[in-house]
Enzyme design. Sequence first.
Site, PDB file in Angstrom:
ATOM      1  CE  LYS A 151      19.754 -55.391  -0.681  1.00 32.34           C
ATOM      2  NZ  LYS A 151      18.291 -55.455  -0.855  1.00 32.34           N
ATOM      3  CE  LYS A 192      11.964 -56.046 -10.723  1.00 34.07           C
ATOM      4  NZ  LYS A 192      13.083 -55.210 -10.231  1.00 34.07           N
ATOM      5  CB  THR A 234      19.138 -52.435  -3.950  1.00 33.50           C
ATOM      6  OG1 THR A 234      17.811 -52.961  -3.943  1.00 33.50           O
ATOM      7  CG2 THR A 234      19.077 -50.923  -4.047  1.00 33.50           C
ATOM      8  CE  LYS A 258      16.758 -59.235 -10.677  1.00 32.04           C
ATOM      9  NZ  LYS A 258      17.363 -57.960 -10.375  1.00 32.04           N
ATOM     10  NE  ARG A 259       6.864 -58.096  -6.278  1.00 27.96           N
ATOM     11  CZ  ARG A 259       5.819 -57.702  -5.561  1.00 27.96           C
ATOM     12  NH1 ARG A 259       5.942 -57.541  -4.261  1.00 27.96           N
ATOM     13  NH2 ARG A 259       4.644 -57.488  -6.111  1.00 27.96           N
ATOM     14  CG  HIS A 289      12.271 -45.155  -6.067  1.00 30.23           C
ATOM     15  ND1 HIS A 289      13.388 -45.681  -5.450  1.00 30.23           N
ATOM     16  CD2 HIS A 289      11.825 -44.178  -5.260  1.00 30.23           C
ATOM     17  CE1 HIS A 289      13.590 -45.048  -4.302  1.00 30.23           C
ATOM     18  NE2 HIS A 289      12.658 -44.126  -4.170  1.00 30.23           N
TER      19      HIS A 289
HETATM   20  C1  26Q Z   1       1.781 -47.393  -6.524  1.00 28.98           C
HETATM   21  C2  26Q Z   1       0.431 -47.100  -6.532  1.00 28.98           C
HETATM   22  C3  26Q Z   1      -0.508 -48.052  -6.165  1.00 28.98           C
HETATM   23  C4  26Q Z   1      -0.055 -49.302  -5.755  1.00 28.98           C
HETATM   24  C5  26Q Z   1       1.288 -49.588  -5.743  1.00 28.98           C
HETATM   25  C6  26Q Z   1       2.209 -48.642  -6.127  1.00 28.98           C
HETATM   26  C7  26Q Z   1       3.655 -48.970  -6.125  1.00 28.98           C
HETATM   27  C8  26Q Z   1       4.198 -49.668  -5.059  1.00 28.98           C
HETATM   28  C9  26Q Z   1       5.540 -49.993  -5.040  1.00 28.98           C
HETATM   29  C10 26Q Z   1       4.490 -48.589  -7.151  1.00 28.98           C
HETATM   30  C11 26Q Z   1       5.839 -48.909  -7.123  1.00 28.98           C
HETATM   31  C12 26Q Z   1       6.381 -49.612  -6.066  1.00 28.98           C
HETATM   32  C13 26Q Z   1       7.781 -50.002  -5.964  1.00 28.98           C
HETATM   33  C14 26Q Z   1       8.732 -49.654  -6.794  1.00 28.98           C
HETATM   34  C15 26Q Z   1      10.110 -50.112  -6.625  1.00 28.98           C
HETATM   35  O1  26Q Z   1      10.412 -50.925  -5.774  1.00 28.98           O
HETATM   36  N1  26Q Z   1      11.028 -49.613  -7.436  1.00 28.98           N
HETATM   37  C16 26Q Z   1      12.415 -50.022  -7.329  1.00 28.98           C
HETATM   38  O2  26Q Z   1      13.081 -49.137  -6.461  1.00 28.98           O
HETATM   39  C17 26Q Z   1      14.392 -49.581  -6.185  1.00 28.98           C
HETATM   40  C18 26Q Z   1      14.993 -48.655  -5.162  1.00 28.98           C
HETATM   41  O3  26Q Z   1      15.282 -47.427  -5.732  1.00 28.98           O
HETATM   42  C19 26Q Z   1      15.216 -49.640  -7.453  1.00 28.98           C
HETATM   43  O4  26Q Z   1      16.463 -50.183  -7.138  1.00 28.98           O
HETATM   44  C20 26Q Z   1      14.513 -50.495  -8.504  1.00 28.98           C
HETATM   45  O5  26Q Z   1      15.214 -50.409  -9.727  1.00 28.98           O
HETATM   46  C21 26Q Z   1      13.090 -50.021  -8.685  1.00 28.98           C
HETATM   47  O6  26Q Z   1      12.381 -50.881  -9.576  1.00 28.98           O
END
Ligand code: 26Q
Length: 799
Positions: free
Chosen positions: A650, A544, A646, A538-539, A352
């Site tokens: 939406k 972004k 995503t 979004k986050r 991702h």
């Molecule tokens: C990893 C290790 C330790 C702590 C946290 C994490 C961690 C947690 C969440 C790393 C990444 C995430 C989330 C990533 C994420 O949401 N990525 C998004 O995924 C979406 C679905 O595929 C995409 O549409 C987005 O582009 C992408 O940023």
Amino acid sequence: MTKQQIQQLIEGSLSASCGVSPAEANDKQMYNALALVIKNILLQKRKIFNHNFKSNGQKRVYYLSMEFLLGRSLKNNLFNLGLTQEVSQVLSDLGFDLNNLYEQESDAGLGNGGLGRLASCYMDALASLGYPACGHCLRYEYGIFQQKLIDGWQTELPDNWLPGGAVWLTERPDKAVTVRFGGRISEQWRSDKMVLTHVDYQEVEAVPYDLMISGYDSQAVSVLRLWASRNKRRFDMRAFSQGEYLKAMQEDAEAEIITKVLYPADNNVAGKSLRLKQQYLLTSSAVQDIVADHLKYYKDMSNFDKVAAIHLNDTHPVLAILELMRIMLDEQGFDWEKAWGITTATCSYTNHTILSEALEIWGEDLFQRLLPRLYDIAKEVNKRQSQEMWQKSNDWKKVSATSVIAYDQIRMANLAVVGSHSINGVSALHSQILKSDLFADFAEYYPDKFINITNGIACRRWLCQANPRLTALLNDTIGQEYITDFSKLSQFNKFANDNAVLDRLAEIKLANKIDFCNSLSKHGIIVDPNSRFDVQAKRLHEYKRQLLNAIRIVSLYCQLKNDANMVITPQTFIFGAKAASSYYMAKEIIKLIYKLGKLIEKDKRISQMLRVVFLENYSVTIAEQLMPSAEVSQQISLAGKEASGTGNMKFMLNGAITLGTLDGANVEIAQELGNKDIFIFGMTAQEVSQKWKEGYNSMEYYFVNDQLRQAIDLLSSGIDKEDFSVIKDYLLKDNLPDPYMCLADFDSYNKACLSLDKAYLDKTNWNKMCLHNIACSGIFSADRAIEQYAKQVWNLKPI
Ligand code: 26Q
């Protein structure tokens, strides 16, 4: 189910749970009673479905994810069970409004953003398409924090979603497993065999809680199994009677802390041991559970990959590969080759992100200390992979780039690639970058492993449930077939020149905007529903580029200040974004947006035309209210950085027009639209790489563009009396300018905004653009994505 039956169930549940009659009950009690009724219906339905697919020997997919951002369940389950109307009528007879009951439910926020929401959308699609599926995640006691702005500065409050959220959960103590941490592996020869024993470990018990997700118009129910950790030694009476009460309490606390709270960071990793413990608790529990279930039906594991597919949602659950190997080698007596063959045939992985700060690596020391047996297995995987790569390439650089362990670190992405039979990115561009960049050396030698499956969203949630007015219009014009086949939305194109339909589209948008304004006004925020709603939700992350949006608004403000006669279309810029709690720059950007809103509010003339609203605590539920009312959808990441997005899908589905870069799924959105009815700007991913090679000097843009310079200068002279020099420096530092090149894209962004402004003036044409967007959005449905996973990755058949 008849209305009478429903009423009986509800009254029974109300009386059993609170001992009151409908006349005495309040909304909260009624919500709980109804949720329990629905949960029981789902449990029954699940029992029948389980029996059917198991007796057929059908394959099942296990979706492993550290995050499931579920949001609310009641509305979705009623809709999917086809019970909304009946329940609403029964409740109304009893003096309750179903819509008020929905408001009693708090979001299950077991995720940060895109990745967790995607997992939830996929559970819905799996059930709706009749595929046997089980998700595995942790039962965090606290989900994603509640965001509270104090004078613009984000603070985090704990999200205590349990006990309220527990109505949807069913504890399964019969399925509890034991997970071991630490200790060491002792090796002993017994007769002619080396026997490995794990000694001196600490044990934790993992207890599953099941949450049912009904499919729409289908027999299937997906299960989401949430694991909670607790002390294996239940209350230690001996310690207690010896006065070691505190020690016993401490043991409890150490075990329970593992699933206490969701890590609130996305696209960033910290390498903390608690996070590794969480990941192992999830993967070990899930794999033990899956294997135990398998062995109930089959004599051994030799056919495991034929009846089970394990999907790894990013690298976070990738320890599952090593855990499956451990069980097959140490407990099931397989040799390495056989175990590895089955493991890789079972596991598949979705990436991702390509952001380097988000790639998971673990220090070898920590890993070995916490997971000694998995460490040994990882070393063996690494040894064999390195040998294979050397044989294939004769190139040390390639061996090094593809190794699982290097420079005292375990690289989870490489482990995921080596241990999976399929690796996919989440949009065409992202999957291409995986092959040409992050995993280039793997892709050269294992090209068939790499595929693309562009993300999709749960359209029934994001359109039918969130936007009933638009749904009614679609039902009136193109019938209802699209609800189970969103490609049929394309039929809406036939109405592109039908003025009555275009007018209705405009009325619907306005009505949705008024609804949204009404809910804002409850929080003391007054917005003009006749202004254009321009949304970026979004986050919060530098890549972004919420900052690019904010700087342009500052520049717009400056222009309006400079020219007392200047008039623009009234517009409201709406932001929603949570920042990781330790992400300083992200919090500064939130404060900037907030203060910008305050500054503009103070100018009577300008605030008639321009408003900036920062929505506190953006969540799934707020998104469901926001998407239907949006007119402009800002998707403006630096090209090459957003894996897919995503939210972009939406907004499109709800008729908002995209203002975006050629990044992630925006590329495919533009393509579906035939490159019209969308406002694309900025460098392409290739141009971005080229620019880095040439050298990016932000000062060049600053000096050349007067509007831009004036906006940036205002940051240091103060926005609503707050000094944002930190952000100015961040943008202009000449040795290390802003890594996401806001200034390089500013001019092109500004031009795109101007053409959007112009397009908005022609109402009929704008409505046509909206219609075209809705009609072209069907491909971005989760049903389409899941069909692709089922065929190309999991080899699943529906029931
Ligand atoms: C990893 C290790 C330790 C702590 C946290 C994490 C961690 C947690 C969440 C790393 C990444 C995430 C989330 C990533 C994420 O949401 N990525 C998004 O995924 C979406 C679905 O595929 C995409 O549409 C987005 O582009 C992408 O940023």
